[in-house]
Design an enzyme around this catalytic site. Structure first.
Site, mmCIF file in Angstrom:
data_model
loop_
_atom_site.group_PDB
_atom_site.id
_atom_site.type_symbol
_atom_site.label_atom_id
_atom_site.label_comp_id
_atom_site.label_asym_id
_atom_site.label_seq_id
_atom_site.Cartn_x
_atom_site.Cartn_y
_atom_site.Cartn_z
ATOM 1 N N LYS A 1 0.652 -1.081 -0.001
ATOM 2 C CA LYS A 1 -0.039 -0.043 -0.061
ATOM 3 C C LYS A 1 0.764 1.142 0.058
ATOM 4 O O LYS A 1 1.866 1.190 0.747
ATOM 5 C CB LYS A 1 -0.954 -0.119 1.140
ATOM 6 C CG LYS A 1 -2.358 0.882 1.126
ATOM 7 C CD LYS A 1 -3.212 0.158 2.215
ATOM 8 C CE LYS A 1 -4.404 1.204 2.099
ATOM 9 N NZ LYS A 1 -5.480 0.976 2.954
ATOM 10 N N GLU B 1 -19.779 -5.423 9.876
ATOM 11 C CA GLU B 1 -20.920 -4.325 10.385
ATOM 12 C C GLU B 1 -21.957 -5.708 10.760
ATOM 13 O O GLU B 1 -22.507 -5.411 12.138
ATOM 14 C CB GLU B 1 -21.480 -3.901 9.484
ATOM 15 C CG GLU B 1 -20.682 -2.591 9.068
ATOM 16 C CD GLU B 1 -19.702 -2.846 8.002
ATOM 17 O OE1 GLU B 1 -19.597 -3.894 7.294
ATOM 18 O OE2 GLU B 1 -18.925 -2.060 7.444
ATOM 19 N N ARG C 1 -25.723 -2.196 6.290
ATOM 20 C CA ARG C 1 -25.338 -3.764 6.349
ATOM 21 C C ARG C 1 -26.208 -4.525 7.384
ATOM 22 O O ARG C 1 -26.117 -5.668 7.242
ATOM 23 C CB ARG C 1 -24.001 -4.020 6.282
ATOM 24 C CG ARG C 1 -23.435 -3.229 5.013
ATOM 25 C CD ARG C 1 -22.982 -4.659 4.372
ATOM 26 N NE ARG C 1 -22.696 -4.456 3.028
ATOM 27 C CZ ARG C 1 -21.409 -4.543 2.470
ATOM 28 N NH1 ARG C 1 -20.430 -5.074 2.886
ATOM 29 N NH2 ARG C 1 -21.257 -4.281 1.077
HETATM 30 C C1 TPP Z 1 -19.296 -2.197 4.305
HETATM 31 C C2 TPP Z 1 -17.951 -1.381 4.194
HETATM 32 N N1 TPP Z 1 -17.330 -1.201 5.589
HETATM 33 C C3 TPP Z 1 -16.237 -0.350 5.695
HETATM 34 C C4 TPP Z 1 -15.885 0.231 4.653
HETATM 35 C C5 TPP Z 1 -14.760 1.234 4.710
HETATM 36 N N2 TPP Z 1 -13.615 0.837 4.044
HETATM 37 C C6 TPP Z 1 -13.274 1.516 2.830
HETATM 38 S S1 TPP Z 1 -11.925 0.756 2.541
HETATM 39 C C7 TPP Z 1 -11.492 -0.178 3.662
HETATM 40 C C8 TPP Z 1 -10.402 -0.862 3.803
HETATM 41 C C9 TPP Z 1 -10.298 -1.992 2.625
HETATM 42 O O1 TPP Z 1 -9.040 -2.756 2.795
HETATM 43 P P1 TPP Z 1 -8.703 -3.828 1.595
HETATM 44 O O2 TPP Z 1 -9.880 -4.417 1.041
HETATM 45 O O3 TPP Z 1 -7.524 -4.278 2.037
HETATM 46 O O4 TPP Z 1 -8.348 -2.622 0.567
HETATM 47 P P2 TPP Z 1 -6.736 -1.371 0.655
HETATM 48 O O5 TPP Z 1 -7.431 -0.202 1.255
HETATM 49 O O6 TPP Z 1 -5.995 -2.264 1.658
HETATM 50 O O7 TPP Z 1 -6.449 -1.262 -0.641
HETATM 51 C C10 TPP Z 1 -12.557 0.171 4.589
HETATM 52 C C11 TPP Z 1 -12.607 -0.629 6.118
HETATM 53 C C12 TPP Z 1 -16.345 0.109 3.387
HETATM 54 N N3 TPP Z 1 -16.115 0.816 2.001
HETATM 55 N N4 TPP Z 1 -17.461 -0.720 3.345
#
Ligand code: TPP
Ligand code: DXP
Ligand code: MG
Length: 613
Positions: A277, A362, A390
């Site tokens: 990242k 969630e 959710r």
């Molecule tokens: C249902 C839901 N819960 C929380 C989020 C907030 N959120 C957005 S990106 C993220 C982290 C995602 O991690 P990953 O899939 O590993 O992607 P990265 O950012 O590491 O590329 C979160 C928790 C979301 N978008 N959707």
């Protein structure tokens, strides 16, 4: 002319040599850092997928082949490569490009995203549709290791692994969610990468691969590049997928070779890609959390912390949580993967034994809280309004039905600005107030926020306090933990003819409009229970009632007031101001509020129009 300037669609990409593609990766990174520093956005995730996105568009035949990006926050490279480079300066701005995928924006955006963990289901649906329709296309889901932890992703894997669908799932593993990834899956992936599982698996894979010519070929190629390996992965293999990886997600040669081979395979395939990242921008590599979502910044300096200023509602909540936890040892703080965004950092540091990050889960977060509440603890689930959607059944079935004292601290209620409609907290009042046993409050300023949090926490049943993104009017906050009387509002301005009933943050605009109109203005504080006496009094002493809320008008607080008037047999005319029956695009919050008529001028206009009638 730079290489990037020559790329208007993935077809242009296919003309480039391998060396040029690698050069292009560097140009894209430089372009993105510059562009996002001017617009703000999800920088670190995008820097991590430059090579993966290039390889996907170089190998697959998009848009005919479908690439479904999970969350969609990592699609800036995809946007740049699919004809939107010149509009990147409008990203996340009013009337500009969305920060997520959006079907209306481009035929290359196969599916709308913003919420996580939907990509495998959607891509599987597309793969199944291709089969039903007799169409020849590949369907690919690209999902992060954070998003992979959600139940929905596993529901989709469970379904896909037993279907003969031509689906490729690419797990983009960077060991980060927004914060460091948590949970058993994350531990498993770490073990997989550390080589403990890997070495045993590699020996097994040599045996297994002897009967699979394409995979054998692939294994050789990957070995040639000394970057990746082919092996069956225990968990994903058990789900019925062919597991390949882990491969280096920044090695274009390995990625292109692997994807080219995978494209020829039928049935469910799983590719595990390891990325970093923030790759290519040192401050983001060193602090991926800080660069997950950034505002505008100077690339030479990096993101700098802003000192001073009014506390945001998130900070008001975070400070309250620490104080209440100190006062009550039963308090438990729970976040579904949004520690920083929800203001839990201090609490997590000071009360590690009472802090739970449950991952992007969630639904689980709420039922987990319900279980704790059954045992006499007092869980506070800090959750964004949009993500609470959710967990609706869990709220009804697992919490409200049992009248359990679980408190929801609902952040990002109302319009959220740059994230747009996927993240707007437009519906919580509508979907919460019809649930029996709920107490629902909406503060109009920071001081009231703290007191309503205490009120909800002390309530012996399910409760919700909803507050907006960002700062409020700047009210002086008392340090004590005093509750407010439940179901009681406050008349903030006595006027004539018109009474404006404000629910939560719109009070500030309502008061300004009230001054100009000489209207009465009430700070209602509670959506459930409503202040029946105050509403009856205002209805009996005014010619027009106007309700104002930053929630959908449909089913919202205003409609609750109308229901009460009908119950009381009062025919006072009533106008509801709130979010209209359409999704509101991203933009500057003040512009958006003006557009939906929820600023002072808009409220005034609506009142005058109603009075004319
Ligand atoms: C249902 C839901 N819960 C929380 C989020 C907030 N959120 C957005 S990106 C993220 C982290 C995602 O991690 P990953 O899939 O590993 O992607 P990265 O950012 O590491 O590329 C979160 C928790 C979301 N978008 N959707
Ligand atoms: C992509 C995603 O869901 C989060 O990163 C979100 O954009 C965070 O929003 P805030 O900036 O309001 O915390
Ligand atoms: Mg990740």
């Amino acid at each position: 002319m730079s290489l990037l300037e020559r790329i208007d669609s993935p077809a242009d990409l296919k003309q480039l040599s391998r060396a040029e593609l690698k050069e292009l990766a560097g140009e894209i990174r430089a372009f993105m850092i510059d562009s996002v520093s001017k617009t703000g956005g999800h920088l670190a995730s995008n820097l991590g997928v430059v090579e993966l996105t290039l390889a996907l568009h170089a190998v697959y035949d998009t848009p005919s082949d479908r690439i479904v990006w999970d969350v969609g926050h990592q699609t800036y490279v995809h946007k740049i490569l699919t004809g939107r480079r010149e509009r990147m300066h409008t990203l996340r701005q009013t009337d500009g490009l969305s920060g997520f995928t959006k079907r209306e924006e481009s035929e290359y955006d196969a599916f709308v995203a913003g919420h996580s963990s939907t990509s495998i289901s959607a891509a599987l649906g597309m793969a199944a549709a291709a089969k039903v329709k007799g169409e020849d296309r590949r369907c690919v889901a690209v999902i992060g290791d954070g998003a992979m932890s959600a139940g929905m992703a596993f529901e989709a894997l469970n379904n896909a692994g037993a279907m003969d669908a031509n689906l490729l799932v690419i797990l983009n593993d960077n060991e980060m969610s927004i914060s460091p990834n948590v949970g058993a899956l994350s531990n498993y992936l770490t073990r997989l990468l550390s080589g403990r599982v890997y070495n045993t698996m590699r020996r097994q894979s040599e045996k297994l691969l002897s009967g699979l010519p394409v995979l054998q070929e692939l294994a050789k190629k990957a070995e040639e590049h000394m970057k990746g390996m082919v092996m069956p992965g225990t968990l994903f293999e058990e789900f019925g997928f062919n597991y390949l990886g882990p491969i280096d997600g920044h090695d274009l040669d390995a990625l292109i070779a692997t994807l080219t081979n995978l494209k020829q395979l039928s049935g469910p395939q799983f590719l595990h890609v390891v990325t970093r990242k923030g790759k290519g921008y040192v401050p983001a590599e060193e602090n991926p959390l800080g660069y997950h979502g950034v505002g505008k910044f100077d690339p030479a300096q990096g993101v700098t912390a802003k000192a001073g200023g009014k506390p945001s509602y998130t900070q008001v909540f975070g400070n309250w949580l620490v104080d209440m936890a100190a006062a009550d040892s039963r308090l438990i703080g729970i976040t579904p993967a949004m520690c920083e965004g929800s203001g839990l950092t201090r609490f997590a540091e000071q009360f590690p034994g009472r802090y739970y990050d449950v991952g992007i889960a969630e639904q689980h977060a709420l039922t987990f809280a319900a279980g704790m509440a059954c045992e006499g603890l007092k869980p506070v689930v800090a959750i964004y309004s949009t993500f609470l959607q959710r967990a609706y059944d869990q709220l009804i079935h697992d919490i409200a039905l049992q009248n359990l004292p679980v408190m929801l601290a609902i952040d990002r209620a109302g319009l959220v600005g740059a994230d747009g409609p996927t993240h707007a907290g437009a519906f919580d009042l509508s979907f919460l107030r019809c649930v029996p046993n709920m107490l629902i409050a909406a503060p109009s300023d920071e001081a009231e926020c703290r007191r309503l949090l205490t009120t909800a926490y002390r309530h012996d049943g399910p409760s919700a306090v909803r507050y907006p993104r960002g700062t409020g009017p700047g009210a002086e906050i008392e340090p004590d933990l005093e509750p407010l009387p439940i179901g009681k509002g406050l008349l903030r301005r006595q006027g004539r003819r018109v009474a404006i009933l404000a629910f939560g943050a719109p009070l500030t605009a309502a008061l300004a409009a009230g001054e100009n109109l000489d209207a009465s203005v009430a700070d209602m504080r509670f959506i459930k229970p409503l202040d029946r006496e105050l509403i009856q009094h205002l209805a009996e002493t005014h010619a027009l009632l106007v309700t104002v809320e930053e929630n959908a008008v449909a089913g919202g607080a205003g409609e609750a007031v109308a229901e009460l008037l009908a119950e009381l047999g009062l025919a006072t005319p009533i106008v509801h101001l709130g979010l209209p029956d359409r999704f509101i695009e991203q933009g500057e919050p003040t512009v958006l509020l003006a557009r939906v008529g929820l600023d002072a001028a808009g409220i005034e206009r609506s009142v005058l129009a109603a009075l004319k009638k």
